[in-house]
Design an enzyme around this catalytic site. Structure first.
Site, short mmCIF file in Angstrom:
data_model
loop_
_atom_site.label_atom_id
_atom_site.label_comp_id
_atom_site.label_asym_id
_atom_site.label_seq_id
_atom_site.Cartn_x
_atom_site.Cartn_y
_atom_site.Cartn_z
N GLU A 118 -5.10 2.23 -3.89
CA GLU A 118 -3.64 2.39 -3.90
C GLU A 118 -2.98 1.16 -3.28
O GLU A 118 -1.95 1.26 -2.65
CB GLU A 118 -3.21 3.69 -3.18
CG GLU A 118 -4.22 4.23 -2.20
CD GLU A 118 -4.08 3.62 -0.81
OE1 GLU A 118 -4.94 2.75 -0.50
OE2 GLU A 118 -3.18 3.99 -0.05
N ASP A 130 0.86 -1.18 0.00
CA ASP A 130 0.00 0.00 0.00
C ASP A 130 0.90 1.24 0.00
O ASP A 130 1.90 1.29 0.73
CB ASP A 130 -0.86 -0.08 1.28
CG ASP A 130 -1.83 1.05 1.44
OD1 ASP A 130 -3.04 0.78 1.44
OD2 ASP A 130 -1.38 2.21 1.59
N1 LIG Z 1 -5.50 9.60 -7.68
C1 LIG Z 1 -6.13 8.52 -7.25
N2 LIG Z 1 -6.38 8.37 -5.93
C2 LIG Z 1 -7.01 7.24 -5.51
C3 LIG Z 1 -7.38 6.24 -6.41
N3 LIG Z 1 -7.97 5.24 -5.69
C4 LIG Z 1 -7.94 5.62 -4.38
N4 LIG Z 1 -7.36 6.83 -4.25
C5 LIG Z 1 -7.12 7.61 -3.04
O1 LIG Z 1 -6.21 6.92 -2.20
C6 LIG Z 1 -6.31 7.51 -0.89
C7 LIG Z 1 -6.13 6.44 0.16
O2 LIG Z 1 -6.02 7.09 1.37
P1 LIG Z 1 -5.91 6.36 2.77
O3 LIG Z 1 -6.61 5.02 2.70
O4 LIG Z 1 -6.35 7.33 3.83
O5 LIG Z 1 -4.41 6.01 2.94
P2 LIG Z 1 -3.07 6.87 2.90
O6 LIG Z 1 -3.27 8.32 2.77
O7 LIG Z 1 -2.24 6.24 1.80
O8 LIG Z 1 -2.43 6.58 4.29
P3 LIG Z 1 -1.70 5.28 4.80
O9 LIG Z 1 -2.11 4.14 3.90
O10 LIG Z 1 -2.14 5.09 6.18
O11 LIG Z 1 -0.23 5.54 4.68
C8 LIG Z 1 -7.68 8.21 -0.85
O12 LIG Z 1 -7.48 9.60 -0.82
C9 LIG Z 1 -8.35 7.81 -2.18
O13 LIG Z 1 -9.15 8.85 -2.68
C10 LIG Z 1 -7.13 6.45 -7.79
O14 LIG Z 1 -7.43 5.63 -8.67
N5 LIG Z 1 -6.49 7.58 -8.16
#
Ligand SMILES: Nc1nc2c(ncn2[C@@H]2O[C@H](COP(=O)(O)OP(=O)(O)OP(=O)(O)O)[C@@H](O)[C@H]2O)c(=O)[nH]1
Length: 309
Positions: A229, A186
């Site tokens: 992600e 992740d």
């Molecule tokens: N640009 C983009 N963002 C995405 C996509 N899929 C998910 N996201 C974003 O990925 C982010 C995941 O955030 P969190 O689950 O809070 O995790 P994080 O900020 O990586 O924090 P930690 O995993 O705890 O390190 C969210 O803001 C989603 O909107 C995508 O296809 N494109």
């Protein structure tokens, strides 16, 4: 009284198909010489029986040899990720780039131990016309299958492909008693990348990380994007120690990425959970353990790998 509709049932069993001119690839027996016109008619029927490029080219090779002696048929199409070769290699070759109305359909190479004369080249060209549409259909089918199983943004396997591959590899691991490991990973603080630079940059980061993961892994290792992600790396034939080494290499590769946004490099890292299939364990349990390990890697500070308990 004549009924308004007549309904018939035809069972196209192997014998009937043979009478109609469709021969089975497995059918043994000597090859009978044919005229060009007969062979073209047969090929036209036979090549319609499959949507698999491999099968179509096997049939084509088998049938063309009844008229023109050949040792090898090779087919390449980089765009469709196809590289096939039938028969044994030989020194003389004749190659053809196939296209139809501007659409590239790959390259066919015929090989054998002596030169092809003009008449034979004419026959090969005439027979290749029968290959054109079945091959094009097979390439379209392959592309459709591929897009149903891939994530278009990162060109990694999607969730459906991941579930299929996990089940297949777990079954194989049980049968062969070989180890099987997964790395669940992740991107760290990905939300803040989106928040600071926008979703477009977030998407570019996802692509860059997927490219790094794929470039760093061997071919048989499979990468899937199973969440926004989140990625899963499936490592067949790999025990815990080797999987951890691979995970650590991936972590370092992402950390070393120089991803530029408006001329400035942004710092990227991933956290990973590593789990190895235990005897008798289900795929669901393996994923649950990898997910718990990933959670621990996050909790312990991110940019690290944790093992499943
Ligand atoms: N640009 C983009 N963002 C995405 C996509 N899929 C998910 N996201 C974003 O990925 C982010 C995941 O955030 P969190 O689950 O809070 O995790 P994080 O900020 O990586 O924090 P930690 O995993 O705890 O390190 C969210 O803001 C989603 O909107 C995508 O296809 N494109």
């Amino acid at each position: 009284m004549v009924p308004p509709h007549q309904s018939n049932t035809i069972d196209f069993d192997a014998a009937k198909l043979r009478r109609l001119g469709f021969s089975s690839a497995q059918q043994p027996g000597p090859l009978r010489a044919l005229s060009l016109a007969d062979l073209r008619r047969q090929l036209t029927l036979q090549l319609q029986t499959s949507l698999e490029a491999d099968r179509i080219l096997t049939l084509f090779f088998q049938e063309v040899r009844r008229l023109v002696p050949l040792d090898t048929l090779a087919y390449r199409n980089a765009g469709s990720d196809l590289r096939l070769e039938f028969g044994v290699s030989a020194s003389h070759s004749a190659s053809y780039r196939l296209s139809h109305e501007g659409e590239y359909l790959g390259e066919v190479v015929f090989r054998r131990g002596r030169r092809f004369d003009d008449q034979e080249l004419g026959q090969l060209e005439s027979l290749m016309a029968c290959l054109l549409f079945p091959l094009r259909n097979a390439l379209l089918y392959r592309a459709a299958l591929r897009s149903a199983l891939r994530d278009p943004l990162t060109d990694t396997g999607n969730r459906i492909a991941m579930d299929q591959a996990l089940q297949r590899e777990a079954d194989r691991a049980r049968r062969t008693l070989e180890p099987l490991s997964v790395l669940m990973l992740d991107i760290d603080h990905f939300k803040s990348i989106n928040d600071r630079f926008g979703h477009g940059v977030g998407d570019e980061v996802l692509k860059a990380i997927a490219t790094t993961l794929k470039a760093d892994l061997r071919n048989i290792d499979l990468v899937f994007r199973y969440g926004g992600e989140e990625f899963l790396v499936l490592l067949s034939g790999t025990g815990q120690e080797a999987a951890a080494m691979i995970g650590e290499r991936l972590r370092q590769a992402v950390e070393a990425l120089q991803h530029l946004v408006e001329g400035q490099a942004i710092h990227l890292s991933i956290s990973l959970g590593c789990a190895t299939l235990a005897p008798g364990e289900t795929v669901e349990s393996l994923l649950r353990r990898a997910d718990n390990a990933l959670y621990n890697a996050k909790r312990e500070g991110r940019n690290r790998l944790a093992f499943a308990g």
